[in-house]
Design a protein around this motif. Structure first.
Motif: not given
Length: 486
Positions: A105-111
């Motif tokens: 979930d944290l990584l999906r928020k990154r571009e």
């Protein structure tokens, strides 16, 4: 601009093993114990024809407070922000855990793009667990075994288009040179003397646990790049960082705190200490960091002696100087203790610094450059022999058993550290005390403070050694030599 790849995942999924495989060296410590990696470690990675920078990170956990795990998480999140692509690794044999799902979930928020890696996927158990990676919603997982090198071609195929899209077009005539060796050496293993433009000076920062080494390096960097805190022994392996410090490039190695050998029992701590000792051997200048509240502990003296035996230039940095109240008397006592306890490093710089406030950092930089310059010093042979003649005339060597020792010739054989050769008639008879007398004279008269000096004695070769000499009879001695035709 360098393409940067960060390896992300929860503890003990094999991130450091993959990092070591990509850089082609065992730079990161690897152990079955979870949470071995704590700091960010960078390295130059190779994967077939791909070249990029790779960052090994600490295992991400749910902690978000100011605990040690929370501070480790912040460093890892920073690495994610620095990276052009994140390699999110999970353990295929364990399968997807709640922590893995939270990290996804944290990584999906990154571009930045994310490549999902199912590590330890060899065998049937690993293959079935790798399929669980689809539930994270990060695309097809790359099945690999970082330990055995399986699946690296699949990783190459996923990274290649990302690097191709990132690489700028090189101007005509540009040459891409890949350099593996950190030090330019001559045939004797010595690097060239003096500063070289653009070439970083190798520095190892060593000391006991909780002496403030990482805090001091963070202040030099101007950012919280290394994990710090009140806990002793936070740093576990040697972290290499390249910086430009007021126009001079440096490569600084932050090392784990080194305790007495008898107290080092755990396997992981033994690996950490070995990593720090290796950093000392490859450094050019060793900065021995002391805690002003307990300076010149027995372990500090051992570290200084180790640096001298390895032939490294030494700078002593007394840290936490901001805590000292009676500064003038303490400074005087520190210098007296230094001269008394470490006579083999007589004249080495002693700098009073504070890693917390930045006090004394300009003096520390000047001391490092000065020690490095002395370490590279070269003295002309003519000056050395003129000096040797004067020393022998004023203080001739002893004559053991009535045999007079002649010191015939002197030259400098190497630098880094300075090494000198004296040719003597009976080299094995020269006492150690007289050798020490010559070394101290070199320090004094040629301005070589602090640096280790190597003095070697050699004898002249006997031209008849090992040859059979023909015995002449009494009659032969009185024969006149035959004269040739005139």
């Amino acid at each position: 601009m360098t393409f940067t790849v960060a390896i992300i995942g929860r503890p003990n999924v094999g991130k450091s093993t993959l990092f070591n495989r990509l850089v082609g060296k065992k730079l990161a410590l690897v152990d079955d114990q979870p949470g071995v990696t704590r700091d960010l470690r960078e390295g130059a990675a190779r994967l077939a024809d791909l070249r990029f920078k790779v960052i090994d990170t600490a295992g991400l956990e749910d902690a978000t407070d100011e605990s040690l795990q929370g501070r480790m998480r912040k460093l890892t999140e920073r690495a994610i922000g620095m990276a052009d692509v994140s390699l999110f690794m999970f353990d295929a044999r364990t399968g997807i855990t709640a922590t893995d799902a939270a990290l996804a979930d944290l990584l999906r928020k990154r571009e930045a793009p994310v490549i999902l890696l199912a590590n330890k996927a060899e065998g049937n158990a690993g293959s079935s667990g790798a399929l669980e990676g689809y539930s994270l919603g990060l695309g097809d997982p790359v099945q690999l075994s970082a330990e055995h090198g399986e699946g690296m071609h699949d990783l190459y195929l996923r990274l290649m288009p990302l690097l191709d899209a990132h690489e700028p077009v090189e101007a005509e005539g540009d040459i891409d040179v890949d350099v593996d060796v950190d030090l330019d050496t001559d045939g004797e293993g010595n690097t060239g003397a003096g500063l070289r433009p653009g070439r970083p000076i190798q520095i190892a920062v060593v000391g006991r646990p909780n002496a403030g080494k990482s805090t001091l390096i963070n202040k030099i960097l101007g950012e919280d790049r290394l994990l710090t805190g009140p806990e002793a022994g936070i740093t576990r392996d040697s972290i290499s960082l390249e910086i430009d410090w007021d126009g001079q490039p440096f490569r600084i190695f932050d090392t784990a705190g080194m305790r007495k050998k008898a107290r080092v029992q755990e396997k992981l701590e033994k690996l950490s200490v070995s990593d720090g000792l290796r950093a000392v051997k490859f450094a050019e200048v060793v900065v021995i960091t002391l805690d002003v509240t307990s300076p010149f502990d027995q372990q500090d003296l051992r570290l200084a002696d180790l640096a001298e035996r390895e032939g490294r230039a030494v700078v002593v940095a007394v840290n936490k100087w901001d805590l000292e109240t009676d500064k003038s008397n303490t400074a005087r006592r520190l210098r007296e203790d230094f001269a008394r306890l470490l006579p083999q490093l007589s004249g080495a710089p002693l700098v009073l610094v504070s890693g917390l406030t930045g006090q004394g950092l300009d003096k520390l930089r000047a001391a490092i450059l000065s020690a490095y310059k002395v370490w590279n010093a070269r003295i002309p042979t003519a000056q050395l022999n003129q000096w040797l003649a004067g020393e022998v005339a004023a203080h001739p060597p002893p004559a053991p058993g009535g045999r007079r020792i002649k010191l015939r010739y002197m030259t400098q054989a190497k630098t880094r550290p300075p090494g000198f050769v004296v040719f003597a008639s009976i080299p094995e008879a020269v006492p150690t005390a007289y050798k020490r007398f010559l070394v101290n004279g070199l320090r004094r008269d040629f301005d070589l403070p602090g640096t280790p000096i190597r003095l070697f004695l050699r004898g002249g070769k006997n031209p008849y050694e090992g040859k059979k000499v023909k015995q002449m009879s009494a009659l032969d001695k009185h024969k006149k030599p035959r004269r040739g035709p005139e």
